[in-house]
Design an enzyme around this catalytic site. Structure first.
Site, PDB file in Angstrom:
ATOM      1  N   TYR A 110       0.879   0.703   1.393  1.00  0.00           N
ATOM      2  CA  TYR A 110       0.277   0.250   0.144  1.00  0.00           C
ATOM      3  C   TYR A 110       1.281  -0.706  -0.492  1.00  0.00           C
ATOM      4  O   TYR A 110       2.456  -0.363  -0.640  1.00  0.00           O
ATOM      5  CB  TYR A 110       0.047   1.412  -0.824  1.00  0.00           C
ATOM      6  CG  TYR A 110      -1.130   2.293  -0.533  1.00  0.00           C
ATOM      7  CD1 TYR A 110      -2.429   1.849  -0.797  1.00  0.00           C
ATOM      8  CD2 TYR A 110      -0.952   3.585  -0.049  1.00  0.00           C
ATOM      9  CE1 TYR A 110      -3.515   2.668  -0.559  1.00  0.00           C
ATOM     10  CE2 TYR A 110      -2.039   4.413   0.192  1.00  0.00           C
ATOM     11  CZ  TYR A 110      -3.312   3.950  -0.069  1.00  0.00           C
ATOM     12  OH  TYR A 110      -4.387   4.758   0.158  1.00  0.00           O
ATOM     13  N   ASP A 146      -8.256  -1.721   0.305  1.00  0.00           N
ATOM     14  CA  ASP A 146      -9.376  -1.388  -0.578  1.00  0.00           C
ATOM     15  C   ASP A 146      -8.951  -0.456  -1.708  1.00  0.00           C
ATOM     16  O   ASP A 146      -9.787   0.113  -2.402  1.00  0.00           O
ATOM     17  CB  ASP A 146     -10.528  -0.751   0.214  1.00  0.00           C
ATOM     18  CG  ASP A 146     -10.122   0.526   0.936  1.00  0.00           C
ATOM     19  OD1 ASP A 146      -8.930   0.881   0.893  1.00  0.00           O
ATOM     20  OD2 ASP A 146     -10.995   1.163   1.554  1.00  0.00           O
ATOM     21  N   HIS A 197     -12.944   3.727   2.503  1.00  0.00           N
ATOM     22  CA  HIS A 197     -11.927   4.678   2.038  1.00  0.00           C
ATOM     23  C   HIS A 197     -12.508   6.084   1.864  1.00  0.00           C
ATOM     24  O   HIS A 197     -12.150   6.809   0.936  1.00  0.00           O
ATOM     25  CB  HIS A 197     -11.316   4.206   0.718  1.00  0.00           C
ATOM     26  CG  HIS A 197      -9.886   4.656   0.524  1.00  0.00           C
ATOM     27  ND1 HIS A 197      -8.816   3.896   0.894  1.00  0.00           N
ATOM     28  CD2 HIS A 197      -9.364   5.790   0.011  1.00  0.00           C
ATOM     29  CE1 HIS A 197      -7.694   4.537   0.611  1.00  0.00           C
ATOM     30  NE2 HIS A 197      -7.997   5.703   0.073  1.00  0.00           N
TER      31      HIS A 197
END
Length: 591
Positions: free
Chosen positions: A368, A396, A480
């Site tokens: 991330y 996402d 996700h």
């Protein structure tokens, strides 16, 4: 010496009930001497790290001495869960005398009066409730209470020399009874930055929370031990049912939560049911070969373990269960950036398994992008040095989610303040970076040269084309797990759509899907439209929660049997023989 002492002590604590006290005492004295001498001067990071090192030692001794905790019949577990609906797992947390609260006066020994007094209005600040502390029980959001004082240890636990497990396992709780005996006064005050202090809790409430915690862990242990043999589990949903039969409501919610109304989560499961298989017959399918390559790594099956956070909530061994199970079955493990264990501990377990099995397991790491890129630099360096074979850049989740059921369980409150807001609305999430864009790929490549990068969370065909243009290794089509944008298209539907529009694109770029797959024949449906493999996240969380390492292995064996049988009934002996004309699907609007 420190490194070896920590490693041996950590190993002992992981098996506390089987270790002897004398194995840990030298390390106790060593950590204590280091902690006593450390101050903010000099190597500040080292001081921070050593501040809570003794927790791991007393935790192990304590876990061994309390390997049997008898549940008081008068304890109402449901009521205790309501008061403290925490998802923690069995750990070393506990009072030396059940139900006895600390005698420490939380008003004593404060470093500055400002901790207790609100200087803005001169009024005394109120206590932080244990319910509020309990909400911060995740690897990326961890608070602990020591002597009535609340500390944020989210960053600290990552550098704890005894491993982060003991801290994460007890996040959201009072750890006074396992911390105080081997630390001098003001250890935390002198070794953690001031901003780590959050406030004070009522010691009576902390004692009540401790009692509820012990009762809950005893209940979980008994329920897990009473489960049917893992070999009797014949489907992935059965493993989930087994786990949910004893996990606390908060853990069940964390693992299963969806954004808003859960539409996308539900669609992930039903998307595969829009299609029917058209098998070929009169073919010799005596033997089949489901082996393939996932993220450039040989895999025994066309599936992989999707990165999923906080496995420790379900079982004391957490992600280590998954490492062992994946290694012993030959499938690739995706490690979450928000895993309960730090990456170096997971890599150590991987190295151990590689040595034990004589083969190198496949492991990829989720990235991330943080607003503080310095954190990513450290992360990427560790990934490269640790031998991870590929990066999964999750795209996402550049902003936070809105999981309404989770917020409701936490007792979150919304804004009801009047006012006309005509200006821009900015995002202040520190965990993710809302500004991430294609130019950031240069940054990742600079600090992780040579590692293939896969984008996770892609839906639109133009983003797939851009990924190819930017030289990425591939894309994972996913919403996700339905935990981010509710109403987002499923990974399987995105695959079908892209195949119809540009089948050559799927041939020229590695495409995977993630979300909702629970059966072997569903994997074959995805492969027929050109997917290289299918990721499964939640099923492995539930499997390891219920049965630990054996649960992970059993989940793989279930999928192996289903995939092999489906291949035989479809009339194919190699995965490459699966073709789009062997699957027919409902006609969608986009088609």
């Amino acid at each position: 010496m420190l490194k070896n002492g920590v490693r041996n002590t950590s190993r002992c604590f992981a098996q506390a009930s089987r270790c002897n006290a004398h194995h840990s005492l030298p390390t106790i004295r060593y950590f204590t001497s280091l902690t006593t001498s450390s101050r903010l001067g000099g190597n500040q990071t080292r001081s921070y790290v050593l501040a809570l090192a003794g927790i791991i030692t007393v935790a192990g001794l304590y876990a061994g001495s309390r390997s049997r905790i008898y549940l008081d019949d008068s304890v109402d577990v449901n009521e205790e869960q309501r008061i403290d609906p925490d998802g923690g797992v069995s750990g070393a947390k506990g009072s030396k005398k059940s139900g006895e609260s600390s005698k420490i006066d939380v008003r004593e020994d404060l470093r500055v009066e400002g901790w207790r007094t609100d200087k803005a209005n001169g009024k005394e600040k109120g206590y932080i409730t244990m319910e509020e502390v309990a909400r911060h029980d995740l690897a990326h959001d961890a608070w602990v209470v020591v002597e009535g004082k609340v500390f944020d240890v989210t960053e600290f636990h990552k550098y704890h020399p005894g491993g982060s497990q003991i801290i994460v396992a007890n996040a959201g709780r009072d750890v006074t009874e396992i911390f105080k005996p081997i630390h001098p006064p003001k250890t935390l005050e002198n070794n953690l930055p001031p901003e780590s202090f959050k406030g004070l809790v009522d010691p009576t409430a902390a004692a009540d929370s401790l009692k509820a915690y012990e009762a809950e862990q005893q209940r979980v242990e008994q329920a897990r031990n009473a489960l049917p043999p893992v070999e009797t589990m014949l489907g992935l949903d059965e493993l989930q049912d087994a786990a949910e039969s004893f996990l606390s409501p908060r853990v069940i919610n964390y693992y299963g939560a969806s954004s808003l109304d859960g539409y996308s989560t539900a669609e992930n499961r039903t998307a595969f049911r829009k299609c029917r298989l058209i098998p070929r017959v009169m073919r010799d399918v005596t033997t089949v070969r489901p082996q393939t390559t996932i993220f450039g790594v040989p895999s025994a099956l066309p599936i992989y373990i999707s990165p999923a956070s906080n496995a420790l909530l379900g079982h004391p061994e957490g992600e280590l269960n998954i490492v062992r199970g994946a290694s012993k079955t030959g499938i690739v493990q995706g490690v979450s950036a928000a895993a309960s264990f730090p990456l170096d501990e997971i890599l150590q377990e991987k190295a151990k398994m590689d040595q034990d099995t004589g083969t190198k397991m496949g492991m990829v790491y989720q990235v991330y992008l943080s607003r503080d890129r310095r954190k990513n630099v450290e992360q990427l360096k560790e990934v490269v040095d640790g031998g991870v074979q590929a990066l999964i850049l999750t795209v996402d989740s550049n902003v936070g989610d809105h999981r309404q059921s989770t917020e409701k369980l936490k007792g979150a409150r919304g804004d009801a303040q009047p006012g006309v807001r005509m200006g821009p609305i900015a995002n202040s999430d520190q965990w993710h970076d809302a500004s991430q864009n294609w130019d950031d790929l240069k940054f990742i490549r600079e600090y992780a040269p040579g590692l293939p990068i896969y984008l996770k969370g892609v839906s639109h065909i133009e983003d797939v084309r851009l990924a190819k243009k930017h030289g990425l290794a591939g894309c994972i089509l996913s919403n996700h797990g339905g935990r981010q944008l509710d109403g987002a298209r499923t990974g399987f539907d995105s695959l079908r759509s892209i195949y119809v529009q540009d089948p050559q694109l799927i041939k020229n770029l590695e495409i995977y899907i993630d979300g909702g797959c629970r059966r072997g024949h569903e994997v074959l449906q995805a492969l027929a439209f050109g997917a290289k493999g299918v990721g499964l996240g939640r099923p492995f969380l539930y499997a390891q929660a219920a049965y630990g390492e054996k649960g992970v292995i059993r989940a793989v064996r279930i999928m192996e049997k289903e995939i092999a049988t489906a291949m035989q009934l479809m009339g194919v002996t190699e995965l490459s023989q699966l073709k789009p004309d062997m699957v027919e699907c409902l006609q969608e609007i986009w088609k």
